[in-house]
Design a protein around this motif. Structure first.
Motif, PDB file in Angstrom:
ATOM      1  N   GLU A 263      37.144  36.312  46.530  1.00 41.97           N
ATOM      2  CA  GLU A 263      36.276  35.157  46.778  1.00 41.97           C
ATOM      3  C   GLU A 263      36.050  34.335  45.517  1.00 41.97           C
ATOM      4  N   ALA A 264      36.150  34.990  44.354  1.00 40.68           N
ATOM      5  CA  ALA A 264      35.978  34.275  43.082  1.00 40.68           C
ATOM      6  C   ALA A 264      37.280  33.630  42.598  1.00 40.68           C
ATOM      7  N   GLY A 265      38.358  33.786  43.374  1.00 43.79           N
ATOM      8  CA  GLY A 265      39.611  33.114  43.038  1.00 43.79           C
ATOM      9  C   GLY A 265      40.618  33.939  42.275  1.00 43.79           C
ATOM     10  N   PHE A 266      40.443  35.259  42.255  1.00 39.94           N
ATOM     11  CA  PHE A 266      41.380  36.137  41.558  1.00 39.94           C
ATOM     12  C   PHE A 266      42.398  36.737  42.526  1.00 39.94           C
ATOM     13  N   ASP A 267      43.552  37.117  41.981  1.00 43.82           N
ATOM     14  CA  ASP A 267      44.472  38.028  42.647  1.00 43.82           C
ATOM     15  C   ASP A 267      44.257  39.413  42.058  1.00 43.82           C
ATOM     16  N   VAL A 268      44.539  40.442  42.844  1.00 41.39           N
ATOM     17  CA  VAL A 268      44.308  41.816  42.395  1.00 41.39           C
ATOM     18  C   VAL A 268      45.594  42.633  42.507  1.00 41.39           C
TER      19      VAL A 268
ATOM     20  N   MET B  93      49.955  23.468  41.121  1.00 44.19           N
ATOM     21  CA  MET B  93      48.834  24.338  41.481  1.00 44.19           C
ATOM     22  C   MET B  93      48.639  25.411  40.410  1.00 44.19           C
ATOM     23  N   GLN B  94      47.415  25.600  39.956  1.00 48.41           N
ATOM     24  CA  GLN B  94      47.115  26.550  38.891  1.00 48.41           C
ATOM     25  C   GLN B  94      47.246  27.991  39.395  1.00 48.41           C
ATOM     26  N   GLU B  95      47.860  28.832  38.553  1.00 45.30           N
ATOM     27  CA  GLU B  95      48.009  30.244  38.911  1.00 45.30           C
ATOM     28  C   GLU B  95      46.636  30.913  38.958  1.00 45.30           C
ATOM     29  N   ARG B  96      46.457  31.794  39.936  1.00 48.80           N
ATOM     30  CA  ARG B  96      45.231  32.575  40.006  1.00 48.80           C
ATOM     31  C   ARG B  96      45.267  33.653  38.919  1.00 48.80           C
ATOM     32  N   LYS B  97      44.127  33.901  38.292  1.00 45.28           N
ATOM     33  CA  LYS B  97      44.033  34.972  37.305  1.00 45.28           C
ATOM     34  C   LYS B  97      44.130  36.320  38.002  1.00 45.28           C
ATOM     35  N   VAL B  98      44.564  37.329  37.240  1.00 40.80           N
ATOM     36  CA  VAL B  98      44.871  38.623  37.839  1.00 40.80           C
ATOM     37  C   VAL B  98      43.902  39.702  37.361  1.00 40.80           C
ATOM     38  N   ILE B  99      43.361  40.450  38.320  1.00 41.36           N
ATOM     39  CA  ILE B  99      42.535  41.624  38.060  1.00 41.36           C
ATOM     40  C   ILE B  99      43.421  42.863  38.184  1.00 41.36           C
ATOM     41  N   LEU B 100      43.263  43.812  37.276  1.00 42.83           N
ATOM     42  CA  LEU B 100      44.034  45.055  37.310  1.00 42.83           C
ATOM     43  C   LEU B 100      43.131  46.199  37.760  1.00 42.83           C
ATOM     44  N   SER B 101      43.607  46.945  38.731  1.00 42.09           N
ATOM     45  CA  SER B 101      42.790  47.991  39.339  1.00 42.09           C
ATOM     46  C   SER B 101      43.663  49.180  39.741  1.00 42.09           C
ATOM     47  N   ALA B 102      43.015  50.335  39.922  1.00 42.62           N
ATOM     48  CA  ALA B 102      43.745  51.545  40.318  1.00 42.62           C
ATOM     49  C   ALA B 102      42.794  52.518  40.988  1.00 42.62           C
ATOM     50  N   ASP B 103      43.369  53.438  41.761  1.00 40.78           N
ATOM     51  CA  ASP B 103      42.585  54.560  42.269  1.00 40.78           C
ATOM     52  C   ASP B 103      42.119  55.416  41.091  1.00 40.78           C
ATOM     53  N   SER B 104      41.034  56.145  41.283  1.00 40.51           N
ATOM     54  CA  SER B 104      40.465  56.963  40.201  1.00 40.51           C
ATOM     55  C   SER B 104      41.397  58.078  39.752  1.00 40.51           C
ATOM     56  N   THR B 105      42.439  58.332  40.523  1.00 37.07           N
ATOM     57  CA  THR B 105      43.377  59.407  40.218  1.00 37.07           C
ATOM     58  C   THR B 105      44.371  59.063  39.113  1.00 37.07           C
ATOM     59  N   CYS B 106      44.265  57.899  38.484  1.00 39.59           N
ATOM     60  CA  CYS B 106      45.289  57.521  37.494  1.00 39.59           C
ATOM     61  C   CYS B 106      45.048  58.140  36.117  1.00 39.59           C
ATOM     62  N   ASP B 107      43.850  58.684  35.861  1.00 36.52           N
ATOM     63  CA  ASP B 107      43.586  59.487  34.655  1.00 36.52           C
ATOM     64  C   ASP B 107      43.928  58.770  33.354  1.00 36.52           C
ATOM     65  N   LEU B 108      43.637  57.490  33.301  1.00 33.51           N
ATOM     66  CA  LEU B 108      44.060  56.651  32.176  1.00 33.51           C
ATOM     67  C   LEU B 108      43.353  56.986  30.868  1.00 33.51           C
ATOM     68  N   GLY B 109      42.096  57.369  30.937  1.00 32.70           N
ATOM     69  CA  GLY B 109      41.307  57.586  29.727  1.00 32.70           C
ATOM     70  C   GLY B 109      40.543  56.337  29.340  1.00 32.70           C
TER      71      GLY B 109
ATOM     72  N   VAL C 231      38.160  46.856  51.213  1.00 34.02           N
ATOM     73  CA  VAL C 231      37.797  45.458  51.505  1.00 34.02           C
ATOM     74  C   VAL C 231      36.535  45.075  50.737  1.00 34.02           C
ATOM     75  N   GLU C 232      35.538  45.945  50.778  1.00 39.80           N
ATOM     76  CA  GLU C 232      34.275  45.668  50.076  1.00 39.80           C
ATOM     77  C   GLU C 232      34.475  45.592  48.568  1.00 39.80           C
ATOM     78  N   TYR C 233      35.341  46.445  48.055  1.00 41.54           N
ATOM     79  CA  TYR C 233      35.627  46.504  46.622  1.00 41.54           C
ATOM     80  C   TYR C 233      36.359  45.255  46.139  1.00 41.54           C
ATOM     81  N   PHE C 234      37.397  44.822  46.882  1.00 35.38           N
ATOM     82  CA  PHE C 234      38.217  43.692  46.449  1.00 35.38           C
ATOM     83  C   PHE C 234      37.581  42.327  46.741  1.00 35.38           C
ATOM     84  N   SER C 235      36.755  42.241  47.755  1.00 31.36           N
ATOM     85  CA  SER C 235      36.263  40.938  48.247  1.00 31.36           C
ATOM     86  C   SER C 235      35.646  40.051  47.171  1.00 31.36           C
ATOM     87  N   PRO C 236      34.753  40.565  46.308  1.00 32.67           N
ATOM     88  CA  PRO C 236      34.154  39.677  45.300  1.00 32.67           C
ATOM     89  C   PRO C 236      35.179  39.007  44.397  1.00 32.67           C
ATOM     90  N   TRP C 237      36.243  39.724  44.036  1.00 32.09           N
ATOM     91  CA  TRP C 237      37.275  39.136  43.178  1.00 32.09           C
ATOM     92  C   TRP C 237      38.073  38.071  43.939  1.00 32.09           C
TER      93      TRP C 237
END
Length: 290
Positions: free
Chosen positions: A81-86, A1-17, A73-79
């Motif tokens: 449903e498109a076959g990604f892990d988050v 079984m093919q691995e699902r591609k991964v999306i990287l996400s964070a709360d806005s408080t991470c201040d990454l730049g 739920v609304e934020y993650f759902s499109p990813w």
């Protein structure tokens, strides 16, 4: 079984730049900033300067609100449903309900979202985001990445110097007497983040101007740990005089060599609690502190 591609996400408080956000293809979901009956999105339609101006001009302090389950739920759902892990990194659970809400959303979405309680804030989270980005590049699966992140959390160290306790006092986080005493004595407390749960406590209290205090703070923090990881260090601030940022950067370079030193602004959520002229250095160690 093919691995699902991964999306990287964070709360806005991470201040990454912006530069690192683009480098690691990171997605953010904003916290809410409630100011004068208006609901704003953190770093989207309100700035830290506007928050500080509202307090000093009109004595109005914003309230912050975590992301709720439905929004996640609304934020993650499109990813999903498109076959990604988050992989999603949350503001520390000891200071926000965001992680609990994110866990509920993940359960609703059938296990393809992996929330991680950073047990930190600001660029303490960003250090973990960078680690996650590198693991994604290395081809790791979402469950493997989530497990690796939980192992490095005790190695991520966050602290910052407060210039004023006015915002802490106005938000009910310290008494008027304590704030008055600190201002009278020109004290600059160091706020330490406990990387076991994300809670905060007061560490060393410095006395004097920021020009005097910040180099002392930097040297103290870099001397505190024997095995600091030299890849990334963050200088993160709410607002600061450019000359003070240069002074901090100079002190770091004179004390220890890092591959990359990043300067980033604190999100509105973080800044609204700590006030102007707050600055911290945030970094990792090779092993958890004892």
């Amino acid at each position: 079984m093919q691995e699902r591609k991964v999306i990287l996400s964070a709360d806005s408080t991470c201040d990454l730049g912006d530069e690192l956000k683009a480098r690691y293809d990171v997605n953010f979901y904003p916290f809410h900033i409630l100011l004068e009956e208006q609901d704003y999105q953190d770093n989207v339609d309100i700035t830290t300067k506007e928050i500080f101006a509202a307090y000093y001009d009109r004595k109005v302090l914003p309230r912050t609100s975590a992301i709720n389950m439905g929004e996640y739920v609304e934020y993650f759902s499109p990813w999903v449903e498109a076959g990604f892990d988050v992989i999603h990194l949350n503001l520390g659970g000891a200071i926000s309900s965001a992680h609990k809400n994110c866990l509920l959303a993940a359960k609703e979405l059938g296990g393809h979202v992996y929330p991680v309680d950073s047990c930190s804030l600001s660029t303490g989270i960003a250090l973990q985001v960078i680690e996650a980005g590198e693991l994604i590049r290395a081809g790791k699966s979402a469950p493997e990445i989530a497990e690796c992140l939980r192992e490095i959390i005790p190695c991520c160290h966050a602290s910052f110097i407060l210039d004023t306790l006015d915002f802490m006092r106005a938000g009910g986080r310290c008494s008027s007497v304590v704030a008055f005493g600190a201002n009278l004595l020109n004290l600059k407390p160091c706020i330490e983040v406990d990387n076991s749960d994300g809670s905060m406590h007061v560490g060393k209290k410095y006395r004097g101007s920021l020009e005097k205090v910040l180099p002392l703070y930097v040297r103290d923090k870099l001397a505190q740990y024997p095995d600091i990881k030299r890849d990334h260090l963050f200088i993160t601030y709410s607002t600061i005089d450019p000359g003070l940022e240069k002074l901090v950067r100079k002190t770091i370079r004179e004390t220890m060599e890092f591959k990359e030193i990043h300067a980033t602004h604190a999100s509105c959520t973080i800044a609204s609690h700590c006030g102007p002229n707050t600055l911290g250095i945030l970094f990792e160690t090779e092993t958890p502190a004892k």
